[in-house]
Scaffold this motif. Structure first.
Motif, PDB file in Angstrom:
ATOM      1  N   UNK A 156      67.963 -49.472 -53.572  1.00 51.70           N
ATOM      2  CA  UNK A 156      68.234 -49.781 -54.791  1.00 51.70           C
ATOM      3  C   UNK A 156      67.258 -50.245 -55.497  1.00 51.70           C
ATOM      4  N   UNK A 157      65.676 -49.954 -55.302  1.00 53.84           N
ATOM      5  CA  UNK A 157      64.780 -50.353 -56.423  1.00 53.84           C
ATOM      6  C   UNK A 157      64.529 -49.403 -57.407  1.00 53.84           C
ATOM      7  N   UNK A 158      63.941 -49.804 -58.609  1.00 53.34           N
ATOM      8  CA  UNK A 158      63.992 -49.060 -59.724  1.00 53.34           C
ATOM      9  C   UNK A 158      62.382 -48.833 -59.978  1.00 53.34           C
ATOM     10  N   UNK A 163      68.554 -47.409 -60.277  1.00 55.94           N
ATOM     11  CA  UNK A 163      68.305 -47.837 -58.606  1.00 55.94           C
ATOM     12  C   UNK A 163      68.068 -46.422 -57.747  1.00 55.94           C
ATOM     13  N   UNK A 164      67.470 -46.652 -56.811  1.00 57.95           N
ATOM     14  CA  UNK A 164      67.248 -45.369 -56.188  1.00 57.95           C
ATOM     15  C   UNK A 164      67.474 -45.498 -54.656  1.00 57.95           C
ATOM     16  N   UNK A 165      68.307 -44.327 -54.214  1.00 60.30           N
ATOM     17  CA  UNK A 165      68.598 -44.518 -52.677  1.00 60.30           C
ATOM     18  C   UNK A 165      67.393 -44.220 -51.588  1.00 60.30           C
ATOM     19  N   UNK A 166      67.094 -45.302 -50.693  1.00 62.11           N
ATOM     20  CA  UNK A 166      65.983 -45.177 -49.759  1.00 62.11           C
ATOM     21  C   UNK A 166      66.470 -44.303 -48.614  1.00 62.11           C
ATOM     22  N   UNK A 167      65.944 -43.015 -48.623  1.00 57.34           N
ATOM     23  CA  UNK A 167      66.255 -42.157 -47.526  1.00 57.34           C
ATOM     24  C   UNK A 167      65.265 -41.096 -47.631  1.00 57.34           C
ATOM     25  N   UNK A 168      65.169 -40.352 -46.290  1.00 54.93           N
ATOM     26  CA  UNK A 168      64.023 -39.429 -46.078  1.00 54.93           C
ATOM     27  C   UNK A 168      64.443 -38.222 -46.619  1.00 54.93           C
ATOM     28  N   UNK A 190      70.707 -41.988 -56.738  1.00 53.84           N
ATOM     29  CA  UNK A 190      71.087 -43.445 -56.593  1.00 53.84           C
ATOM     30  C   UNK A 190      71.810 -43.828 -55.548  1.00 53.84           C
ATOM     31  N   UNK A 191      71.971 -45.246 -55.173  1.00 55.28           N
ATOM     32  CA  UNK A 191      72.713 -45.714 -54.090  1.00 55.28           C
ATOM     33  C   UNK A 191      73.958 -46.568 -54.207  1.00 55.28           C
ATOM     34  N   UNK A 192      74.390 -46.403 -55.636  1.00 51.08           N
ATOM     35  CA  UNK A 192      75.484 -47.318 -56.232  1.00 51.08           C
ATOM     36  C   UNK A 192      76.732 -46.795 -55.770  1.00 51.08           C
ATOM     37  N   UNK A 193      76.868 -45.436 -55.891  1.00 53.83           N
ATOM     38  CA  UNK A 193      78.090 -44.690 -55.576  1.00 53.83           C
ATOM     39  C   UNK A 193      77.710 -43.570 -54.334  1.00 53.83           C
ATOM     40  N   UNK A 194      78.769 -42.889 -53.759  1.00 53.35           N
ATOM     41  CA  UNK A 194      78.777 -41.774 -52.801  1.00 53.35           C
ATOM     42  C   UNK A 194      77.862 -40.769 -53.651  1.00 53.35           C
ATOM     43  N   UNK A 210      57.804 -51.734 -52.179  1.00 56.87           N
ATOM     44  CA  UNK A 210      56.597 -50.727 -52.664  1.00 56.87           C
ATOM     45  C   UNK A 210      57.163 -49.346 -52.806  1.00 56.87           C
ATOM     46  N   UNK A 211      56.227 -48.726 -53.125  1.00 55.98           N
ATOM     47  CA  UNK A 211      56.607 -47.080 -53.162  1.00 55.98           C
ATOM     48  C   UNK A 211      56.361 -46.869 -51.906  1.00 55.98           C
ATOM     49  N   UNK A 212      57.089 -45.823 -51.433  1.00 61.43           N
ATOM     50  CA  UNK A 212      57.106 -45.322 -50.251  1.00 61.43           C
ATOM     51  C   UNK A 212      55.829 -44.149 -49.977  1.00 61.43           C
TER      52      UNK A 212
END
Length: 222
Positions: A88-90, A140-145, A175-179, A209-211
């Motif tokens: 969820x980070x921006x 906000x961004x989803x954390x996924x590979x 984003x991670x807020x909705x599917x 952090x930035x991945x």
């Protein structure tokens, strides 16, 4: 040459020069029997890669400082493989003067998005920051590979001293807020507390952090 053609290409009359390409400089005659005089052409220096930062490990910040010169008036930043370390980070951005962040409440930005979610539902979204202490580049961004986020950002005349500094950008965002939330963002920002020249730009997440694996590129445009 191809069938039916009888044209002639003459090699350049000058010496061989490194980092040049062959171009047709002049043509005598016409059609299938024309004669072309070749010369060594120089690749345009109007759009030049100035710096690349590829993250080999997670990083709190990515900074481009000291890259602005009088050679270029416009600068393009390209970011891809962007992913947050924290769900969820921006991605935020700061202008810099004398290698220090400008973090007072004088940024004004707007980001608008078309978005799709839940396998086909659509909507629009608008976010505004007035008298903000930073520029919010993404939502906000989803954390996924599996997914990626990308940014193309243009900064105008950072070394100028007669006008406030403005930038515009385009962001592709998961984003991670909705599917299955996918956004197509456009944004614009200005800093209106000083017309002094900028020394650089800093990117960082608002949380974590930035991945690793993210790639940041800076180009100069005349």
């Amino acid at each position: 040459h191809s069938a039916g053609q009888s044209y002639t290409l003459k090699f350049p009359t000058g010496n061989v020069t490194a980092d040049r390409f062959l171009k047709v400089d002049s043509v005598s005659g016409s059609g299938a029997t024309g004669v072309g005089q070749l010369s060594f052409g120089q690749v345009s220096s109007d759009f030049v890669l100035l710096s690349t930062q590829t993250l080999g490990s997670d990083a709190a910040t990515v900074t481009f400082d000291g890259n602005f010169t009088s050679d270029y008036k416009i600068y393009k930043f390209f970011i891809h493989n962007l992913e947050p370390n924290t769900e969820g980070a921006r991605l935020n951005m700061y202008y810099q003067q004398s290698s220090s962040n400008l973090a007072d409440a004088h940024y004004h930005y707007v980001i608008g998005a078309d978005l799709v979610y839940n396998a086909g539902n659509g909507a629009a979204n608008l976010e505004v920051g007035s008298s903000a202490s930073k520029i919010v580049v993404t939502s906000e961004m989803k954390k996924t590979g599996n997914y990626t986020n990308s940014v193309e950002l243009t900064l105008f005349n950072p070394l100028g001293t007669d006008r406030y500094k403005a930038c515009i950008w385009h962001n592709q965002n998961f984003g991670n807020a909705l599917t299955d939330l996918h956004r197509n963002y456009v944004g614009a920002a200005i800093y209106d507390n000083s017309t002094a020249a900028l020394s650089g730009i800093r990117f960082q997440m608002d949380s974590g952090d930035i991945d690793s694996g993210a790639i940041f590129k800076l180009y100069g445009l005349k």
